[in-house]
Design a protein around this motif. Structure first.
Motif, PDB file in Angstrom:
ATOM      1  N   TRP A  26      -8.768 -26.143  -4.496  1.00 10.92           N
ATOM      2  CA  TRP A  26     -10.166 -26.985  -5.005  1.00 10.92           C
ATOM      3  C   TRP A  26     -11.215 -26.937  -4.088  1.00 10.92           C
ATOM      4  O   TRP A  26     -12.330 -26.373  -4.626  1.00 10.92           O
ATOM      5  CB  TRP A  26      -9.783 -28.490  -5.337  1.00 10.92           C
ATOM      6  N   HIS A  27     -11.038 -26.894  -3.053  1.00  5.00           N
ATOM      7  CA  HIS A  27     -12.291 -26.793  -2.197  1.00  5.00           C
ATOM      8  C   HIS A  27     -12.756 -25.378  -1.942  1.00  5.00           C
ATOM      9  O   HIS A  27     -13.756 -25.035  -1.730  1.00  5.00           O
ATOM     10  CB  HIS A  27     -11.653 -27.111  -0.545  1.00  5.00           C
ATOM     11  N   GLN A  28     -11.627 -24.647  -2.015  1.00  7.08           N
ATOM     12  CA  GLN A  28     -12.154 -22.939  -2.040  1.00  7.08           C
ATOM     13  C   GLN A  28     -13.152 -22.622  -3.268  1.00  7.08           C
ATOM     14  O   GLN A  28     -13.786 -21.712  -2.853  1.00  7.08           O
ATOM     15  CB  GLN A  28     -10.946 -22.126  -1.740  1.00  7.08           C
ATOM     16  N   VAL A  29     -12.812 -22.948  -4.218  1.00  6.49           N
ATOM     17  CA  VAL A  29     -13.430 -22.726  -5.317  1.00  6.49           C
ATOM     18  C   VAL A  29     -14.390 -23.541  -5.762  1.00  6.49           C
ATOM     19  O   VAL A  29     -15.252 -23.692  -6.809  1.00  6.49           O
ATOM     20  CB  VAL A  29     -12.551 -22.769  -6.576  1.00  6.49           C
ATOM     21  N   ASP A  30     -14.822 -24.420  -4.552  1.00  9.93           N
ATOM     22  CA  ASP A  30     -16.161 -25.476  -4.865  1.00  9.93           C
ATOM     23  C   ASP A  30     -16.059 -26.237  -5.985  1.00  9.93           C
ATOM     24  O   ASP A  30     -17.194 -26.368  -6.620  1.00  9.93           O
ATOM     25  CB  ASP A  30     -17.372 -24.478  -4.822  1.00  9.93           C
ATOM     26  N   GLY A  31     -14.999 -26.779  -6.352  1.00  7.90           N
ATOM     27  CA  GLY A  31     -14.898 -27.790  -7.412  1.00  7.90           C
ATOM     28  C   GLY A  31     -14.965 -27.243  -8.923  1.00  7.90           C
ATOM     29  O   GLY A  31     -15.469 -27.914  -9.594  1.00  7.90           O
ATOM     30  N   ASP A  32     -14.395 -25.934  -9.011  1.00 11.98           N
ATOM     31  CA  ASP A  32     -14.675 -25.447 -10.351  1.00 11.98           C
ATOM     32  C   ASP A  32     -13.096 -25.334 -10.953  1.00 11.98           C
ATOM     33  O   ASP A  32     -12.187 -24.737 -10.652  1.00 11.98           O
ATOM     34  CB  ASP A  32     -14.982 -23.893 -10.235  1.00 11.98           C
ATOM     35  N   PRO A  33     -12.986 -26.378 -12.153  1.00  6.80           N
ATOM     36  CA  PRO A  33     -11.607 -26.356 -12.615  1.00  6.80           C
ATOM     37  C   PRO A  33     -11.199 -24.986 -13.367  1.00  6.80           C
ATOM     38  O   PRO A  33     -10.035 -24.891 -13.129  1.00  6.80           O
ATOM     39  CB  PRO A  33     -11.797 -27.286 -13.782  1.00  6.80           C
ATOM     40  N   VAL A  34     -11.910 -24.346 -13.963  1.00  4.83           N
ATOM     41  CA  VAL A  34     -11.588 -22.870 -14.410  1.00  4.83           C
ATOM     42  C   VAL A  34     -10.934 -22.062 -13.461  1.00  4.83           C
ATOM     43  O   VAL A  34     -10.015 -21.536 -13.495  1.00  4.83           O
ATOM     44  CB  VAL A  34     -12.637 -22.415 -15.154  1.00  4.83           C
ATOM     45  N   ALA A  35     -11.884 -22.073 -12.384  1.00  3.71           N
ATOM     46  CA  ALA A  35     -11.415 -21.199 -11.165  1.00  3.71           C
ATOM     47  C   ALA A  35     -10.148 -21.628 -10.629  1.00  3.71           C
ATOM     48  O   ALA A  35      -9.335 -20.724 -10.104  1.00  3.71           O
ATOM     49  CB  ALA A  35     -12.435 -21.249 -10.039  1.00  3.71           C
ATOM     50  N   LEU A  36      -9.901 -22.886 -10.394  1.00  2.61           N
ATOM     51  CA  LEU A  36      -8.651 -23.523  -9.885  1.00  2.61           C
ATOM     52  C   LEU A  36      -7.466 -23.076 -10.857  1.00  2.61           C
ATOM     53  O   LEU A  36      -6.542 -22.853 -10.114  1.00  2.61           O
ATOM     54  CB  LEU A  36      -8.837 -25.037  -9.787  1.00  2.61           C
ATOM     55  N   PHE A  61      -8.206 -32.687 -11.011  1.00  4.07           N
ATOM     56  CA  PHE A  61      -8.006 -31.241 -10.576  1.00  4.07           C
ATOM     57  C   PHE A  61      -7.947 -31.184  -9.083  1.00  4.07           C
ATOM     58  O   PHE A  61      -7.269 -30.268  -8.762  1.00  4.07           O
ATOM     59  CB  PHE A  61      -9.492 -30.537 -11.269  1.00  4.07           C
ATOM     60  N   GLU A  62      -8.512 -31.849  -8.460  1.00  3.78           N
ATOM     61  CA  GLU A  62      -8.458 -31.610  -7.038  1.00  3.78           C
ATOM     62  C   GLU A  62      -7.004 -32.059  -6.567  1.00  3.78           C
ATOM     63  O   GLU A  62      -6.402 -31.426  -5.781  1.00  3.78           O
ATOM     64  CB  GLU A  62      -9.406 -32.663  -6.255  1.00  3.78           C
ATOM     65  N   ALA A  63      -6.208 -32.872  -7.493  1.00  2.00           N
ATOM     66  CA  ALA A  63      -4.954 -33.179  -7.111  1.00  2.00           C
ATOM     67  C   ALA A  63      -4.056 -32.218  -7.192  1.00  2.00           C
ATOM     68  O   ALA A  63      -2.845 -32.116  -6.867  1.00  2.00           O
ATOM     69  CB  ALA A  63      -4.430 -34.432  -7.851  1.00  2.00           C
ATOM     70  N   ILE A  64      -4.603 -31.183  -7.938  1.00  2.18           N
ATOM     71  CA  ILE A  64      -3.425 -30.047  -8.542  1.00  2.18           C
ATOM     72  C   ILE A  64      -3.217 -29.347  -7.152  1.00  2.18           C
ATOM     73  O   ILE A  64      -2.110 -28.771  -6.887  1.00  2.18           O
ATOM     74  CB  ILE A  64      -3.993 -29.013  -9.505  1.00  2.18           C
ATOM     75  N   ASP A  65      -4.401 -29.027  -6.663  1.00  2.00           N
ATOM     76  CA  ASP A  65      -4.298 -28.158  -5.223  1.00  2.00           C
ATOM     77  C   ASP A  65      -5.466 -28.599  -4.391  1.00  2.00           C
ATOM     78  O   ASP A  65      -6.476 -27.854  -4.433  1.00  2.00           O
ATOM     79  CB  ASP A  65      -4.018 -26.728  -5.519  1.00  2.00           C
ATOM     80  N   PRO A  66      -5.650 -29.218  -3.489  1.00  2.00           N
ATOM     81  CA  PRO A  66      -6.422 -29.672  -2.803  1.00  2.00           C
ATOM     82  C   PRO A  66      -7.367 -28.420  -2.150  1.00  2.00           C
ATOM     83  O   PRO A  66      -8.563 -28.475  -1.892  1.00  2.00           O
ATOM     84  CB  PRO A  66      -6.540 -30.979  -1.887  1.00  2.00           C
ATOM     85  N   GLN A  67      -6.691 -27.805  -1.568  1.00  2.00           N
ATOM     86  CA  GLN A  67      -7.040 -26.317  -0.695  1.00  2.00           C
ATOM     87  C   GLN A  67      -7.977 -25.645  -1.502  1.00  2.00           C
ATOM     88  O   GLN A  67      -8.835 -25.275  -1.397  1.00  2.00           O
ATOM     89  CB  GLN A  67      -5.867 -26.024   0.021  1.00  2.00           C
TER      90      GLN A  67
END
Length: 876
Positions: A47-57, A39-45
């Motif tokens: 991913w950081h903004q949503v505190d590592g939440d896949p649904v929010a990402l 999930f981080e690889a989808i969009d690292p920036q």
């Protein structure tokens, strides 16, 4: 303008990326690093903004980026492998599936686990502290082991609270609304797609309705009841607004919904999903205690009488207590319970209420009865509804037996039927990736299940001290970066300007001994014991050669002004310009902060008032990362401290003067830091490695690693509680013994047990040990000399095989009280002319010194878990 309502819109996934949806909503991603990395690889920036939440990402990532990834063959292949891995994890046989062969008994087909809070992941903030984190770890390990467990709790629209600090260091609380549609949850719906509604009748013809959200925790469904729905009146919509919020009226509604509504939610869920009904019900604390009353209602509705239904419910219920102090137990005014479970008429005492028809009010009140007749005690209810109960460490088990001794009058505390299972922590959640990777290297496998066995940890002997030290340095450095970022945010939040924060980039030092203290802030945990001598602490922090740095965090309950004052004391001390680079209080303690602290702290400090810490699992998580504990011998540390895996702070428990006690224990803490802890950390060899420290790290990992695992804890619950409870349930729902006549029908054994209990309780006040004779001893008894005891007992209508008669022998103190006695069964040998039954025992004297004996009578029935279960005893 401010939005009237917020909600989350999820992105439409390209066909080749549809597997992201199940990966994002199954919370297994929260402890599976490869899935997080995907999930981080989808969009690292983002991913950081949503505190590592896949649904929010997935709700924020640009559609163009998703289309780009759909054409990326390597990403699609990686996604396919992880989707297949999740499917395999969810379907393959695990430890539990092999239990029937291993144990020779069929394990429970289903287990229901009730808790008021669950700390599964940061994205689902349904927890306040240790109880919830423990419950979350229980679910994750139950999933890893393959248990058929269903968890039940409440969905709090505002969670617990978010913590911030004012300029003068006072705690402020905020309650951001959580949108369930933006969380890894699905709404429980019926076959027609309509939301399932759980309905509860309340006083004054009110009705409480709740929908059910399902969080999937690996294999484990977590059912969360939510009252914030249009079907409720405005006041009732707020029942599930906050965790541990509101007054007692609010709280009892929450606990009725959790217990009674929780059982009804399970019934709906298992029917819709085609799952077997749970055979075992586990109460994690007494909050959901009303579940037992609801199950009794179900059985009465099915045709059983109250006492038979109670026998069935008790056989299949497990109760875990987490509090070592009476003040920590939920107690409601008895009149409040009467209002919810009565009808305001005399018929209520016989016919029950709208909420629980058929369940007499007087019987419900009896479950929660205590010395104060105006109070209803939820822990007492839990113990009276469960045939099996436990504390959460060996010491807490002893404390609990003392604490609840009043429910078993006539028994010594050691005989109170409350056992113990020491808590554990979920390693994939709490162990740093560095340690997980080292484990895989040492085992030569991606599968870490071997780490459940003690011998696997011995492979750490092969690891070079330099590598262990390198890992500890890496984790400490990462922690310091996180602390600086959090410290900066907190200072800005408290009103500082950027121009004032030039000191933060050099605050703390990745090479300095780092001590962590983070937990909830009730007074017994003594957040400010370290400030007992502020200047001595300051000298330790600023020592030229052996400095320490201290990171403190924790939330005080919103209503606890004393706890908030303790936080303010720490914050003001940490605000000193000469110290602020060595000590910090970090606000808004949660799972993400905790993880970094456990990873990076060299020492984990814990200084509660002994024995008020039931277990204290934060120190376990630190140990799992090579942290050394510096702690009062309380909770789990009392059990597993061995002199080489950390340090024991000497305790002055029992000292009447609390201030004097705090002074003594604080002085002992400072002495340990000065004379034991810092010298070991800073004593380096020619390669810069603190060899003695590293060997303590190695020993900590080897000795504590396999013990602190939640997988060990869940296996213990399964073997010691869940299997016996399922067997007991199956026994009571069977017909009685072949010659039992009226009991030779389904639930005959439960009727037989209920009838025995009624007869025993009626007979017991009249049972009398009429005469005790002893003979056989020489004039000067020697150790091992044989003593024969004969007792005549009037059984008030009970048969000799319906009681246990015991000789009790032990050393006696100055008041003739038996100390640590041994029991010897006495055999029925006949009936005296008086009609009394004769019981005899011959035993060698097991003690030297001043020895005494007595005789006692206890109940006996094949379906009782033990002779002390009913709390009935007659002494000579």
């Amino acid at each position: 303008m401010k939005a009237l309502r917020r909600f989350t819109v999820r992105a439409h996934l390209p066909d080749r990326l549809t597997a992201l949806e199940p990966l994002s909503v199954n919370l297994r991603w929260s402890w599976d690093k490869p899935t997080q990395d995907l999930f981080e690889a989808i969009d690292p920036q983002v991913w950081h903004q949503v505190d590592g939440d896949p649904v929010a990402l997935l709700g924020q990532v640009a559609p163009a980026r998703l289309e780009e990834l759909a054409g990326d063959e390597s990403f699609v292949e990686r996604l396919g492998m992880l989707a297949e891995d999740l499917d395999t994890y969810l379907t393959r046989p695990l430890w539990y599936q092999g239990l029937a062969d291993e144990q020779g008994v069929e394990p429970p087909k289903g287990i229901a686990y009730f808790s008021m809070e669950f700390g599964v992941a940061e994205v689902l903030p349904n927890y306040s502290g240790g109880l919830g984190i423990l419950a979350g770890d229980h679910l994750k390990s139950a999933s890893d082991l393959g248990l058929p467990l269903i968890a039940v709790g409440l969905y709090y629209r505002s969670g617990y609270f978010r913590q911030s600090l004012s300029a003068d260091g006072w705690q402020h609380e905020s309650y951001p609304a959580l949108d369930p549609q933006g969380l890894p949850l699905r709404l429980l719906t019926d076959k027609a797609g309509a939301p399932v509604l759980i309905k509860l009748a309340l006083p004054d013809d009110a009705q409480l309705n709740a929908q059910v959200w399902v969080a999937q925790v690996g294999r484990i469904p977590l059912l969360l009841l939510d009252s914030d729905i249009p079907e409720n009146e405005h006041e009732l919509r707020t029942v599930t607004d906050r965790l541990y919020g509101g007054d007692q009226e609010h709280r009892i509604k929450q606990e009725i919904l959790a217990g009674i509504g929780g059982v009804r939610a399970i019934r709906a869920f298992t029917e819709i999903e085609g799952l077997p009904a749970p055979e075992v019900f586990h109460m994690n604390e007494g909050h959901a205690g009303f579940l037992g009353a609801e199950r009794i209602r179900e059985l009465i509705e099915a045709g059983l009488d109250f006492d038979t239904a109670l026998a069935v419910v008790r056989a299949s219920t497990v109760f875990t207590t987490h509090t070592p102090v009476a003040a920590g137990i939920d107690r409601f005014p008895a009149e409040m319970v009467e209002r919810y479970f009565g009808t305001g008429s005399e018929e209520a005492s016989v016919g029950g209420s709208r909420l629980l028809p058929g369940v007499p009010l007087e019987r419900i009140l009896a479950f929660g009865a205590e010395d104060d007749p105006s109070k209803f005690n939820m822990a007492h209810m839990g113990l009276r509804l469960a045939q099996r109960a436990n504390g959460v460490s060996l010491l807490h088990g002893r404390v609990s037996r003392e604490m609840f001794n009043e429910l078993w009058p006539g028994f010594d505390p050691a005989e109170v039927p409350i056992g113990s299972i020491t808590n554990g922590v979920h390693a994939p959640t709490w162990a740093a990736p560095h340690w997980i990777e080292l484990g895989r290297e040492l085992l030569g496998s991606e599968d870490l299940t071997q780490l459940r066995e003690m011998e696997s940890w011995s492979r750490l002997q092969k690891v070079d001290p330099g590598h262990l030290w390198w890992i500890r340095n890496q984790l400490r450095a990462e922690l310091i970066e996180d602390v600086r970022a959090r410290l900066r945010r907190s200072c800005l939040q408290r009103g500082a300007s950027d121009a004032e924060l030039g000191w933060i980039p050099t605050a703390f030092d990745p090479n300095v001994l780092t001590i962590g203290f983070a937990r909830r802030v009730p007074t017994y945990k003594r957040l400010t014991l370290m400030l007992r001598d502020p200047e001595r602490l300051a000298n330790l922090l600023l020592d030229d050669k052996r400095p320490i740095q201290l990171i403190v965090a924790g939330k005080s309950h919103p209503a606890d002004e004393g706890g908030k004052a303790l936080i303010q004391q720490i914050v003001r001390f940490a605000d000193r310009e000469d110290l602020r680079h060595r000590i910090a209080f970090l606000p808004d303690y949660d799972m993400s902060m905790a993880r970094k602290l456990y990873y990076g702290c060299d020492v984990w400090l814990n200084n509660p008032l002994r024995p008020l810490e039931a277990c204290g699992t934060s120190g376990m998580k630190s140990a799992l990362n090579g942290g050394l504990n510096l702690s009062i011998r309380d909770g789990w540390w009392d059990e597993w401290y061995d002199g080489e895996n950390g340090w024991e702070i000497p305790t002055a428990d029992g000292l009447a003067d609390e201030n004097r006690r705090d002074d003594l224990e604080a002085a002992a803490l400072y002495d340990l830091l000065e004379r034991a802890v810092t010298p070991k950390f800073y004593d380096r060899d020619e390669h810069g490695i603190p060899t003695r420290w590293v060997e303590m790290v190695r020993h900590t990992l080897q000795s504590l690693g396999p013990k602190v695992l939640a997988s060990r804890m869940v296996r213990d619950y399964t073997q010691k509680y869940y299997l016996p409870a399922a067997s007991a349930l199956r026994a009571v729902i069977e017909p009685g013994l072949p010659d039992s006549g009226e009991y030779a029908m389904p639930f005959g054994s439960a009727r037989e047990l209920a009838d025995y209990r009624r007869r025993a309780e009626q007979a017991w006040p009249r049972i009398e040990i009429a005469d005790v004779d002893s003979y056989g001893l020489p004039d000067v008894p020697l150790l091992g000399s044989e003593l024969t005891l004969t007792a005549q007992v009037y059984l008030a209508g009970l048969r000799p095989d319906e009681v246990v008669v015991q000789a009790v022998l032990g050393r006696v103190d100055g008041g003739d009280v038996l100390v640590d006695p041994a029991t010897v069964p006495m055999i029925h040998t006949g009936t005296a002319d008086s009609g009394n039954e004769i019981f005899t025992a011959t035993t060698p004297l097991p003690f030297a010194g001043s020895v005494g004996y007595t005789v006692r009578v206890l109940p006996c029935h094949r379906l009782l878990a033990g002779p002390s279960e009913l709390g009935l005893v007659t002494l000579a």
